[in-house]
Structure formats: C-alpha cells, structure tokens
Design a protein around this motif. Structure first.
Motif, mmCIF file in Angstrom:
data_model
loop_
_atom_site.group_PDB
_atom_site.id
_atom_site.type_symbol
_atom_site.label_atom_id
_atom_site.label_comp_id
_atom_site.label_asym_id
_atom_site.label_seq_id
_atom_site.Cartn_x
_atom_site.Cartn_y
_atom_site.Cartn_z
ATOM 1 N N ASP A 134 22.316 1.590 6.157
ATOM 2 C CA ASP A 134 21.305 0.923 5.776
ATOM 3 C C ASP A 134 20.097 1.671 6.927
ATOM 4 O OD1 ASP A 134 19.397 -0.882 5.681
ATOM 5 O OD2 ASP A 134 20.455 -2.549 6.501
ATOM 6 N N GLU A 135 19.039 2.273 6.394
ATOM 7 C CA GLU A 135 18.082 3.055 6.901
ATOM 8 C C GLU A 135 16.933 2.125 7.087
ATOM 9 O OE1 GLU A 135 18.687 5.631 8.180
ATOM 10 O OE2 GLU A 135 19.864 7.084 6.688
ATOM 11 N N PHE A 136 15.941 2.664 7.533
ATOM 12 C CA PHE A 136 14.678 1.999 8.031
ATOM 13 C C PHE A 136 13.365 2.019 7.379
ATOM 14 C CE2 PHE A 136 10.691 1.665 10.600
ATOM 15 C CZ PHE A 136 10.875 0.330 11.034
ATOM 16 N N CYS A 137 12.920 1.014 6.740
ATOM 17 C CA CYS A 137 11.669 0.927 5.804
ATOM 18 C C CYS A 137 10.240 0.371 6.815
ATOM 19 C CB CYS A 137 11.909 -0.061 4.807
ATOM 20 S SG CYS A 137 12.912 0.529 3.628
ATOM 21 N N PHE A 138 9.190 0.986 6.571
ATOM 22 C CA PHE A 138 7.934 0.544 7.239
ATOM 23 C C PHE A 138 7.131 0.273 6.189
ATOM 24 C CE2 PHE A 138 3.968 1.160 9.468
ATOM 25 C CZ PHE A 138 3.877 -0.059 10.477
ATOM 26 N N VAL A 139 6.325 -0.761 5.899
ATOM 27 C CA VAL A 139 5.620 -1.238 4.907
ATOM 28 C C VAL A 139 4.132 -1.508 5.563
ATOM 29 C CG1 VAL A 139 5.120 -3.026 3.166
ATOM 30 C CG2 VAL A 139 7.315 -2.516 3.644
ATOM 31 N N GLN A 140 3.176 -0.704 4.971
ATOM 32 C CA GLN A 140 1.742 -1.230 5.201
ATOM 33 C C GLN A 140 1.044 -1.627 3.741
ATOM 34 O OE1 GLN A 140 0.487 2.849 6.666
ATOM 35 N NE2 GLN A 140 -0.248 1.885 8.291
ATOM 36 N N MET A 141 0.416 -2.717 3.939
ATOM 37 C CA MET A 141 -0.320 -3.207 2.756
ATOM 38 C C MET A 141 -1.463 -2.485 2.314
ATOM 39 S SD MET A 141 1.642 -5.463 1.651
ATOM 40 C CE MET A 141 0.884 -6.559 0.640
ATOM 41 N N ASP A 142 -2.088 -2.396 1.362
ATOM 42 C CA ASP A 142 -3.209 -2.002 0.598
ATOM 43 C C ASP A 142 -4.672 -2.599 1.646
ATOM 44 O OD1 ASP A 142 -5.775 -1.279 -0.494
ATOM 45 O OD2 ASP A 142 -4.628 -0.840 -2.236
ATOM 46 N N PRO A 143 -5.302 -1.867 2.081
ATOM 47 C CA PRO A 143 -6.440 -2.669 3.109
ATOM 48 C C PRO A 143 -7.125 -3.373 2.178
ATOM 49 C CG PRO A 143 -6.424 -0.305 3.651
ATOM 50 C CD PRO A 143 -5.214 -0.665 2.639
ATOM 51 N N ASP A 144 -7.461 -3.084 0.794
ATOM 52 C CA ASP A 144 -8.415 -3.609 0.106
ATOM 53 C C ASP A 144 -7.858 -4.903 -0.806
ATOM 54 O OD1 ASP A 144 -10.400 -2.110 0.549
ATOM 55 O OD2 ASP A 144 -10.509 -1.190 -1.375
ATOM 56 N N GLN A 145 -6.471 -5.355 -0.625
ATOM 57 C CA GLN A 145 -5.829 -6.338 -1.178
ATOM 58 C C GLN A 145 -6.226 -7.669 -0.816
ATOM 59 O OE1 GLN A 145 -1.644 -5.754 -0.635
ATOM 60 N NE2 GLN A 145 -1.542 -4.342 -2.590
ATOM 61 N N GLN A 146 -6.774 -7.712 0.387
ATOM 62 C CA GLN A 146 -7.435 -9.024 0.970
ATOM 63 C C GLN A 146 -8.758 -9.213 0.137
ATOM 64 O OE1 GLN A 146 -8.496 -8.643 4.882
ATOM 65 N NE2 GLN A 146 -9.413 -6.549 4.636
ATOM 66 N N GLY A 176 1.048 -1.172 0.076
ATOM 67 C CA GLY A 176 -0.018 -0.033 -0.060
ATOM 68 C C GLY A 176 0.924 1.202 0.035
ATOM 69 N N THR A 177 1.737 1.326 1.104
ATOM 70 C CA THR A 177 2.891 2.301 0.829
ATOM 71 C C THR A 177 4.086 1.815 1.692
ATOM 72 O OG1 THR A 177 3.212 4.575 1.537
ATOM 73 C CG2 THR A 177 2.060 3.322 3.249
ATOM 74 N N VAL A 178 5.172 2.199 1.481
ATOM 75 C CA VAL A 178 6.741 2.123 1.976
ATOM 76 C C VAL A 178 6.949 3.456 2.589
ATOM 77 C CG1 VAL A 178 8.750 0.985 1.739
ATOM 78 C CG2 VAL A 178 6.557 0.087 0.283
#
Length: 353
Positions: free
Chosen positions: A338-350, A317-319
């Motif tokens: 090496d920096e930090f990534c936080f991933v959120q998935m698209d709520p509708d992908q399910q 959804g967004t990184v």
C-alpha cells in the motif's frame, strides 16, 4: 562539468476506448478504468475506502517494471466515489504489486486457461518510440519506465501491524457485483521533451506565417486547420504554483498522467510546508518513498461510469503517488504494498460550486 543523466518525464494520453467484450486485458495492460488486472499469483480483490468503507473504483492501472529488475511490477490506483470523500487523500489507494516471471508461470499453470483473447497492442520500447502503455504478453515486459537498477532481489521484511490493518480493506470479489466500474480506455505515451520540441517548431512556423501575412498584406489563417486548442477557463488569482503548473502542461494539456520515478512533483497549488513529513515512510520496509507518477486534470472528464451510468463525482486537480524507493516486497505470500497518495484539488473548482 559533467551533466546529470536525463530522466525523461513520460506523458500518458487517452488513446481510445478499450472494448473489454472483444479483448481481455492483463496486468501488462496500461489503462484507465475497467476492473483491475491483478498479477496471476494474486486473487481478485477490491479495496474499500478507509474513511467510509465504500468499495473503491479502479481509476488507473500502470505496468511499470524497473530497469534491471527481474520483477513484473504494476501499480493500481483506486478512488472512493462517495461525495463526502471527494478530494481527500485518504479516500485514494495506490497498490503496488510485483512478482517474478517464474511465479507468473506457476500461477497460470495452476489455473484453467481462459479462452478470451488477450489485448494485442502495437508496442515498442517506450523510452524510444512506444505508441501504447500496453504490451503483448509474450514480449515479457519490454517497457522500461525507470532507470533505477535493482541488482539484487529485495529482502523479505516482516509485515508490521499498520500494514496489516491497511491491507485489511481488501476484499475478495469473486461473487461481488456491486463494484463501481469506470469506462475503460487505452493510454498512449509521449516523451515530454518531444512534445516541447514539437511545440517550439509549431511556434516558429506560426511566427513565419505572421511575418508573411504582414509582408504580403494577406490573412492566411492558422497552421493547425483552425482547430480549437484545449483550454479551460481559469481564474486570475495570482497563484504562482498554479501558473507554473499551467505553463508546464501547456504544450500537452490533454495529458492524463505524468510518469517520472524519482522526479519532482508538479503541484497545482502551493503544497503544505511540511510536505516532506506528510509523505510517510514505506509501511513494508520502513524506507523512504519517492514520487513515481501523478494524475492530471484532463483525466477527470474521462471518468464516467460504465454502461451508461453517467459522469462520476471523482474530482481532483492532481493526485501524486509516492512509492517505496527500493520497491520492496512484503513477503512471498503477500505481494501487495500500500503506497502513498496526495491529492490536490483544482483551485478553480470552487468557482463552479
């Protein structure tokens, strides 16, 4: 009361395919996919996934020097293509590199000149009217993506064991041919405020058109030629964060990247309550990190394997990418952080599983 200085949010848009047979990109080029263009002082390398050890695909490259800093500065984002790693923050890697112009020149002198032509893009100062996140190398870094001024060269810090372990996933790739490569694209840029202003002007024009139709009893049609605007089918699940996300990007839903160093993240779903603790301190200097950029859902449809390999399994959804507030360097010999990534998935992908 004095108002705070506006720090613009800059939106990255896909601006056409990058023909790497015609041009050779450099660390000054901003692009989607392709192979990473490292600083001349760094060897060619490719990171592996911290979860499954697969070679990572290069997703985005952003040249982002800080205003007032003497350093060239580039951020590379990589993601694991393995299905079992999909949507996991630890399957993404953000590598920040920076060096002085003198180091770039010294590295180029030590190498043989390459005959391929550098990618030449029309570019201006991109806080004003830039058309591309690419730059002619002779311009010396005209793009200013941040207003933070670094007046002194960062201190050299001792590399702790954790940083060494995290950078152990990098492998030299001079002879490696199995690296997954995504189709490359240029990125253009617009200021979010300019997009919002254009949207307001268009909405006002539409309202005037509707008034005319009601007054004259005729149907004129649309002002935009009847072109269908990008809109993805969404579930009405009452997610407040998702609604805020969609409202914010609605003036420019085709944006693939948002850049605002030190700005506020745009979450696609409610973040964890301990989000502040999840963003780890810089592994190089131990200082805090701040949001620098985030990838957006429109990027997913552009992620296809090069040479007819088809659509990838890279979904998100967004990184969100958080980088060292001081933009520190590890050492003169080790220029990658090496920096930090936080991933959120698209709520509708399910809904499509």
């Amino acid at each position: 009361m004095a108002s705070s200085r506006h720090e613009p949010t800059l939106l990255g848009l896909c601006d056409g395919a990058f023909d790497d047979k015609k041009y050779q990109s450099s660390f000054l080029t901003n692009k989607i996919g392709g192979l990473p263009d490292w600083l001349p002082s760094l060897p060619r390398m490719s990171p592996r996934c911290r979860r499954c050890s697969s070679l990572l695909a290069h997703v985005v490259q952003v040249y982002c020097p800080l205003e007032g800093s003497p350093y060239h500065r580039t951020i590379h984002l990589f993601a694991c293509p393995a299905e079992e790693c999909r949507g996991r923050s630890d399957s993404w890697t953000a590598l920040r590199s920076q060096c002085l112009e003198a180091e770039v020149k010294a590295a180029r002198i030590s190498r043989k000149p390459e005959p391929a032509q550098e990618a030449l893009l029309s570019s201006t100062d991109w806080c004003d009217s830039a058309n591309d996140w690419g730059i002619d190398e002779e311009d010396g870094g005209a793009f200013k993506m941040d207003k933070q001024v670094l007046e002194e060269e960062p201190d050299v810090h001792t590399v702790d064991e954790d940083v060494v372990n995290r950078l152990d996933c990098l492998h030299l790739v001079e002879q490696q041919t199995d690296i997954p490569v995504l189709c490359p694209f240029f990125i253009s840029v617009v200021d979010e405020l300019d997009v919002a202003a254009e949207e307001d002007d268009l909405a006002h024009a539409h309202e005037l058109l509707r008034d005319y139709e009601r007054r004259e009893g005729v149907a004129v049609g649309t002002l935009d030629g009847g072109e269908e605007r990008y809109e993805k089918s969404r579930a009405h699940h009452g997610d407040a964060a998702f609604s805020r996300f969609m409202k914010r990007i609605s003036p420019c839903p085709q944006q693939v990247l948002r850049y605002c160093r030190g700005g506020q993240p745009l979450f696609i779903s409610e973040p964890p309550a301990n989000m502040g603790q999840l963003v780890m301190l810089c592994g190089s200097c131990g200082g805090p990190r701040m949001l620098e950029l985030q990838l957006m859902p429109a990027l997913v449809s552009l992620l296809r394997w090069k040479d007819g390999g088809g659509v990838t399994e890279l979904e998100f959804g967004t990184v969100l990418v958080y980088t060292c507030t001081e933009s520190c360097r590890m050492s003169e010999s080790q220029q990658l952080v090496d920096e930090f990534c936080f991933v959120q998935m698209d709520p509708d992908q399910q809904l499509f599983k």
